[in-house]
Design an enzyme around this catalytic site. Sequence first.
Site, PDB file in Angstrom:
ATOM      1  N   ALA A  26      31.175  33.016  50.778  1.00  0.00           N
ATOM      2  CA  ALA A  26      32.075  32.302  49.877  1.00  0.00           C
ATOM      3  C   ALA A  26      32.380  33.125  48.637  1.00  0.00           C
ATOM      4  CB  ALA A  26      31.451  30.967  49.483  1.00  0.00           C
ATOM      5  N   HIS A  51      50.962  44.766  44.734  1.00  0.00           N
ATOM      6  CA  HIS A  51      51.983  45.299  43.834  1.00  0.00           C
ATOM      7  C   HIS A  51      51.654  46.727  43.404  1.00  0.00           C
ATOM      8  CE1 HIS A  51      54.518  41.763  43.163  1.00  0.00           C
ATOM      9  NE2 HIS A  51      53.406  41.052  43.306  1.00  0.00           N
TER      10      HIS A  51
END
Length: 229
Positions: A196, A149
């Site tokens: 991770a 955005h």
Amino acid sequence: MPNEQYLSKLQRSQELVVTTILGDIPTLILGPKLRNLGYRSIFAKIGSPVYIQNGVEFNGTSCIEIGTGVYIFKGVRMNARGHKDNRIHLGDRVAIERNVDIGCLENTYIHIDEDTFIGPNVCIEGPGNIKIGKHCMIAAQSGIYANNHNFADPMEPMKYQGVTRKGIVIEDDCWLGHGVTVLDGVTIGKGSVIGAGAVVNKDIPPFSIAVGIPARVVKNRTGKDLAKK
């Protein structure tokens, strides 16, 4: 334009009829075999055999290509939105685990190449193009978002300022660990491992091991340690 809108509505109606009748037939009652046959009338391309469990949601099947030996498990949502310039392509022997969400906006191409595994609850979203190479492993809860955005104007709501759509490339033989986030405009080089929870906001060179928020390269797979540099 009216003819295109009519054809789009007709395709969507056919899609809803076929997927409603076949989509929820239990796996143990010949469901995958019936779907394999019945879905040939609505998909852009579908190989044989294809294993699709019950409870999978499709939208825009005329823009979805599925290769041979593909597995799609319960709760998957695949949305090509029916736009003529969209395309979702699953190569041969791709496996899409439960509750994966794959979605397009306009002019979006999402390509997942052969022998790639997408773990449970992964989100893969346009509108930028996304290419995931061969033999990749994307672990559970990861997010691949080919948009960002804009927020430069503090006086205008961010939802009205538009988004970027630079696209994402994940090259062959990459492994993304649990909960990795890949942001718009990124290329992850061939043979890389992303630890991770990492957030990848810039390019990762081939054969790298990268960890952290934001992700940084700590080693390459030839054994050179970069963590202290």
